[in-house]
Design an enzyme around this catalytic site. Sequence first.
Site, PDB file in Angstrom:
ATOM      1  N   SER A  97       1.364   7.712  -1.672  1.00 18.92           N
ATOM      2  CA  SER A  97       0.882   6.906  -0.553  1.00 18.92           C
ATOM      3  C   SER A  97       1.224   5.422  -0.648  1.00 18.92           C
ATOM      4  O   SER A  97       1.183   4.726   0.344  1.00 18.92           O
ATOM      5  CB  SER A  97      -0.628   7.084  -0.403  1.00 18.92           C
ATOM      6  N   HIS A 119      -0.503  13.371   2.403  1.00 17.45           N
ATOM      7  CA  HIS A 119       0.338  12.576   3.306  1.00 17.45           C
ATOM      8  C   HIS A 119       1.580  13.331   3.781  1.00 17.45           C
ATOM      9  O   HIS A 119       2.435  12.738   4.442  1.00 17.45           O
ATOM     10  CB  HIS A 119       0.764  11.265   2.621  1.00 17.45           C
ATOM     11  N   LYS A 131      -6.213  12.894   7.573  1.00 17.41           N
ATOM     12  CA  LYS A 131      -5.042  12.052   7.868  1.00 17.41           C
ATOM     13  C   LYS A 131      -4.369  12.567   9.148  1.00 17.41           C
ATOM     14  O   LYS A 131      -4.915  12.373  10.227  1.00 17.41           O
ATOM     15  CB  LYS A 131      -4.139  11.990   6.657  1.00 17.41           C
TER      16      LYS A 131
HETATM   17  C1  LIG Z   1      -2.930  11.694  -1.972  1.00 20.06           C
HETATM   18  C2  LIG Z   1      -4.359  11.786  -1.520  1.00 20.06           C
HETATM   19  N1  LIG Z   1      -5.119  12.799  -1.987  1.00 20.06           N
HETATM   20  C3  LIG Z   1      -6.405  12.941  -1.623  1.00 20.06           C
HETATM   21  C4  LIG Z   1      -6.996  12.045  -0.760  1.00 20.06           C
HETATM   22  C5  LIG Z   1      -8.434  12.235  -0.399  1.00 20.06           C
HETATM   23  O1  LIG Z   1      -8.528  12.855   0.846  1.00 20.06           O
HETATM   24  P1  LIG Z   1      -9.870  12.776   1.683  1.00 20.06           P
HETATM   25  O2  LIG Z   1      -9.794  11.556   2.553  1.00 20.06           O
HETATM   26  O3  LIG Z   1      -9.880  14.045   2.484  1.00 20.06           O
HETATM   27  O4  LIG Z   1     -10.986  12.714   0.708  1.00 20.06           O
HETATM   28  C6  LIG Z   1      -6.250  10.984  -0.246  1.00 20.06           C
HETATM   29  C7  LIG Z   1      -6.866  10.011   0.690  1.00 20.06           C
HETATM   30  O5  LIG Z   1      -6.878   8.827   0.485  1.00 20.06           O
HETATM   31  C8  LIG Z   1      -4.885  10.849  -0.641  1.00 20.06           C
HETATM   32  O6  LIG Z   1      -4.136   9.843  -0.190  1.00 20.06           O
END
Ligand SMILES: Cc1ncc(COP(=O)(O)O)c(C=O)c1O
Length: 401
Positions: free
Chosen positions: A185, A213, A245
């Site tokens: 990200s 993502h 997302k």
């Molecule tokens: C790579 C990644 N994994 C997991 C998450 C966590 O997802 P959630 O918003 O559903 O808790 C995020 C969110 O920031 C993320 O970017």
Amino acid sequence: MRDPTSFLRQEYEDLVSQELDWKLRVLSGPSAPWCVVDGKKVLMLCSNNYLGLSNHPKLKEAAKRAVDSHGAGSGSVRPIAGTMDLHMELERRLARFKGAEASLVYQTGFAANAGLIPQLAGKGDVIVSDELNHGSIIDGVRLSAAERRVYKHSDADDLASVLDEVEKIFPPFRRILIVTDGVFSMDGDVAPLDRIASLGAEHGAMVYVDDAHGEGVLGEGGRGIVSHFRLSRDKVQVEMGTFSKAFGVVGGHISGTRDLVNFAYNKSRTWTLSGSHPPAVVAACIAAVDVLEREPQHVQKLWENTRYFKKALTDLGFDIGKSTTPITPVMVGDSGRAKRLSARLYEIGVLALPIVYPMVAQGKARIRTIMNAALTKKDLDFATSAFEKAGKELGIIPVRA
Ligand SMILES: Cc1ncc(COP(=O)(O)O)c(C=O)c1O
């Protein structure tokens, strides 16, 4: 005498003095291409709402209908009395969309990683993790009793040597779990999942990809990274993702075999011991899967916008890093300058936030932009001219005659 609470203010003030505290920006109204943020109308260029689904009429309608038919809350955790027909339908629909045998929905993506990873690998096992994996993976790994090894970011050769080292240890590890983000990200780069999957197969390791993502972005119709690399599911055993997302709602999920799902929902404490999603959330998630299946134009538009914007920034002389996805970092280097650029963009009318140390290494500060399918060419030209104006004022790009 011990003061039980003074650390609260002191640690907070330390963060404030180092400018490392979170300053919350408040949206009045939906997350849309143009939002009102802290009372000012701005173009949104940093939300994770890649496809604009959070404000899609079908999702909003489905949520409203579910409140009428199923109420405001689910009443319980999933294993006791909080599994409604809607939860089961969402899992069926998601598994079909992903082309997997089964799927399981968690309250969030964070809860999926923190709850499942420590169950997949424990004492006598080893977890091998990319050095830039998301914090929720890191916490999941920390909750595990397994040994840990870290490989260099997206470096399959380094992963291969770490696995070779792991194999030399006696007595042999019972299980090996390789964990990686699909799309990272901060830089918008894609993990070499094809090579990771082959290495996993060679070493009898389980491969776990966090595609938060990549879903709604990569692969056929936004089906994600496994589809993008056309990998067979027996090589990537756990495909984890989020509804928060591109799907535009909230909630985590995993897809894989029925064995995986049966194991996961009986073992993940974040799943069994935490209340299930309210009906409106679940119905909106079902509608989001439906929109992805029936309206491929959103994913196409996301990529059109991405290409257009990346080219415009590059033509202006910005360094946009190594991203190959709709996450486009605008590299600035110095943290202070990145913050000033973000502040100036906001004044001009664009919300794009700085990512600074310690979220990224010293000297690697940037503005992270995230593309949205709902933006028009006119919006993108507005964003580009805002970057041009602010970038020239701050000496980030040359002022040409
Ligand atoms: C790579 C990644 N994994 C997991 C998450 C966590 O997802 P959630 O918003 O559903 O808790 C995020 C969110 O920031 C993320 O970017």
